[in-house]
Design an enzyme around this catalytic site. Sequence first.
Site, PDB file in Angstrom:
ATOM      1  N   ASP A   1      39.751  69.363  59.787  1.00  0.00           N
ATOM      2  CA  ASP A   1      40.211  69.118  61.156  1.00  0.00           C
ATOM      3  C   ASP A   1      40.055  67.657  61.564  1.00  0.00           C
ATOM      4  OD1 ASP A   1      37.489  69.039  61.257  1.00  0.00           O
ATOM      5  OD2 ASP A   1      37.286  70.292  63.052  1.00  0.00           O
TER       6      ASP A   1
ATOM      7  N   HIS B   1      45.662  44.358  42.646  1.00  0.00           N
ATOM      8  CA  HIS B   1      45.391  45.198  43.806  1.00  0.00           C
ATOM      9  C   HIS B   1      44.027  45.883  43.690  1.00  0.00           C
ATOM     10  CE1 HIS B   1      49.961  45.572  44.803  1.00  0.00           C
ATOM     11  NE2 HIS B   1      49.436  44.419  45.165  1.00  0.00           N
TER      12      HIS B   1
ATOM     13  N   ASP C   1      41.182  39.026  49.260  1.00  0.00           N
ATOM     14  CA  ASP C   1      42.491  39.125  49.915  1.00  0.00           C
ATOM     15  C   ASP C   1      42.308  40.168  51.012  1.00  0.00           C
ATOM     16  OD1 ASP C   1      45.079  39.591  50.742  1.00  0.00           O
ATOM     17  OD2 ASP C   1      45.936  39.557  48.725  1.00  0.00           O
TER      18      ASP C   1
ATOM     19  N   ASP D   1      47.246  37.728  56.828  1.00  0.00           N
ATOM     20  CA  ASP D   1      47.136  37.945  55.380  1.00  0.00           C
ATOM     21  C   ASP D   1      46.583  36.680  54.746  1.00  0.00           C
ATOM     22  OD1 ASP D   1      47.364  38.921  52.828  1.00  0.00           O
ATOM     23  OD2 ASP D   1      49.549  39.092  52.822  1.00  0.00           O
TER      24      ASP D   1
ATOM     25  N   HIS E   1      53.518  37.753  40.230  1.00  0.00           N
ATOM     26  CA  HIS E   1      54.074  38.107  41.536  1.00  0.00           C
ATOM     27  C   HIS E   1      54.795  36.903  42.131  1.00  0.00           C
ATOM     28  CE1 HIS E   1      50.887  35.906  43.746  1.00  0.00           C
ATOM     29  NE2 HIS E   1      50.042  36.399  42.864  1.00  0.00           N
TER      30      HIS E   1
ATOM     31  N   HIS F   1      56.087  36.526  50.940  1.00  0.00           N
ATOM     32  CA  HIS F   1      56.717  37.713  51.508  1.00  0.00           C
ATOM     33  C   HIS F   1      56.706  37.558  53.018  1.00  0.00           C
ATOM     34  CE1 HIS F   1      52.782  39.362  52.754  1.00  0.00           C
ATOM     35  NE2 HIS F   1      52.342  39.106  51.531  1.00  0.00           N
TER      36      HIS F   1
ATOM     37  N   HIS G   1      53.798  43.403  54.682  1.00  0.00           N
ATOM     38  CA  HIS G   1      55.054  43.087  53.987  1.00  0.00           C
ATOM     39  C   HIS G   1      56.144  43.469  54.980  1.00  0.00           C
ATOM     40  CE1 HIS G   1      53.769  42.327  49.695  1.00  0.00           C
ATOM     41  NE2 HIS G   1      52.647  42.660  50.291  1.00  0.00           N
TER      42      HIS G   1
ATOM     43  N   GLU H   1      51.422  32.089  48.628  1.00  0.00           N
ATOM     44  CA  GLU H   1      50.270  32.614  47.894  1.00  0.00           C
ATOM     45  C   GLU H   1      50.403  32.543  46.376  1.00  0.00           C
ATOM     46  OE1 GLU H   1      49.951  36.975  47.987  1.00  0.00           O
ATOM     47  OE2 GLU H   1      51.563  36.997  49.458  1.00  0.00           O
TER      48      GLU H   1
ATOM     49  N   TYR I   1      46.051  34.374  36.879  1.00  0.00           N
ATOM     50  CA  TYR I   1      45.168  35.471  36.499  1.00  0.00           C
ATOM     51  C   TYR I   1      45.095  35.480  34.981  1.00  0.00           C
ATOM     52  CZ  TYR I   1      46.994  36.292  41.124  1.00  0.00           C
ATOM     53  OH  TYR I   1      47.417  36.117  42.418  1.00  0.00           O
TER      54      TYR I   1
ATOM     55  N   ARG J   1      43.663  33.138  43.500  1.00  0.00           N
ATOM     56  CA  ARG J   1      44.825  33.133  44.386  1.00  0.00           C
ATOM     57  C   ARG J   1      44.420  32.445  45.683  1.00  0.00           C
ATOM     58  NH1 ARG J   1      45.981  37.946  44.017  1.00  0.00           N
ATOM     59  NH2 ARG J   1      45.201  38.983  45.900  1.00  0.00           N
TER      60      ARG J   1
ATOM     61  N   GLU K   1      46.061  31.977  49.540  1.00  0.00           N
ATOM     62  CA  GLU K   1      47.149  32.490  50.383  1.00  0.00           C
ATOM     63  C   GLU K   1      46.941  32.099  51.838  1.00  0.00           C
ATOM     64  OE1 GLU K   1      49.262  36.778  51.413  1.00  0.00           O
ATOM     65  OE2 GLU K   1      47.196  36.729  50.661  1.00  0.00           O
TER      66      GLU K   1
END
Length: 469
Positions: free
Chosen positions: A47, A255, A272, A283, A366, A370, A377, A409, A413, A430, A432
Amino acid sequence: MNSSTESHSLGVDVYRRRRERVLAALRQTGGGLAVIATAPEVMRNRDADYPFRHDSYFYYLTGFTEPEAVLVLDASADTEAGDPASILFCREKNVERETWEGFRYGPEAARYAFGFDAAFPIDQLDTEMPRLLADMPAIHYALGSSAELDAQVRGWLKAVRAQSRIGVKAPSKASDLLPILDEMRLVKDDHELAIMRRAASISAEAHRRAMQTCRPGMHEYEIEAELLYTFRRRGAQAPAYGGIVAAGANACVLHYPAGNAIACEGDLILIDAACELDGYASDITRTFPATGRFTSAQREIYDIVLAAQYAAIDATRAGVSFDAPHEAAVRVLAQGLLDTGIVDKNKFATVDDVIAERAYQRFYMHRTSHWLGMDVHDAGDYRDAHAPLDDHGARAWRKLVAGMTLTIEPGLYIRAAEDVPERYANIGIRIEDDAIVTAAGCELITREVPVDPDEIEALMRDARTPNAS
């Protein structure tokens, strides 16, 4: 009533103007009725529901945050005769339910607070819609986005067709409403940009706190807790997305969620993570050493990624292709991979060879940007829908316009492998930032958290110095 609802009800004209733009666009296509529903509530287990988050398209046109709500826009309405063009369906006032769940506007209060022409209880939606659709030329909604809404629309149309013997006609056309809304959302107005700047500032403060509190021996989830604390302490409603806090080799997993891994001596920490404020996302990604000091190999790779980001930033301005920042970043990253020997110089003589053969994609898989806005996104096509198809069946990238918001960004890697120099193994970096496109360039709204490696080290060093302010 929460502070977000209060602030948006004060800015009711913003939402009214957006609805008028949609109505004007629909009138140009022959009119008809548009239907925009908010998101459904979703059960988490037994619930307990997941925290409710409104549908972005619905919120963009209403500022209304309650569940169980539908907006109807009638582009065929005779407003001079008093016909309602914007109609809200929402939950009725219910004192008993408010005791359990909190304040509800109810239809009448919502109508005045948010500037609708009419409002009905949500329980009357299936009764009212066949009446509203009668003799309409078209129905416009998010085709195929919700099986439940698709089924409702079919039910409404069936009810209208059942009246054909008395001369009532059902809409002969159903069209997707989202392309109109996507184009509207793509260029932000001053109202939106002000919120996004505040969201960016909160997220930057959270990243600074994470840098300042990080120590070898901390779990990733402990670092994540510092971010979440800052988001809520500064008034953001929630994270904008599932954050990444990755220590060491985990940073090479794009991710990776914050887990149980421990930050060790010599590890880099890639974060990130960012907040959502009043319906708008930020972001940010930063990468920093757990000890507060980069190793020479880490600094080499970091400098390459930072140079790539600066190249992309320099390429971001109104009038250029959306792909221009990515192309600029890729060239710098490819040259760096060649210079360090991560990409085999015996196989690729020049940076052009690396790019042509896409040898960089093993380490940079990548894209550089974006769209950013209500969704992390965000809505909007990346290619020009009106451009002809090229030889590969693709359309040209669209041109950037002042007021668009996007991320910048780049990253590298470098997973451990036999053909990778050992000193660079398992380095993931990274960087960004969020950018608002301007006529002459772009405005970075997330730079309250440093990107320069010397500034990062200084920030972390000062936080570890006894009696540091």
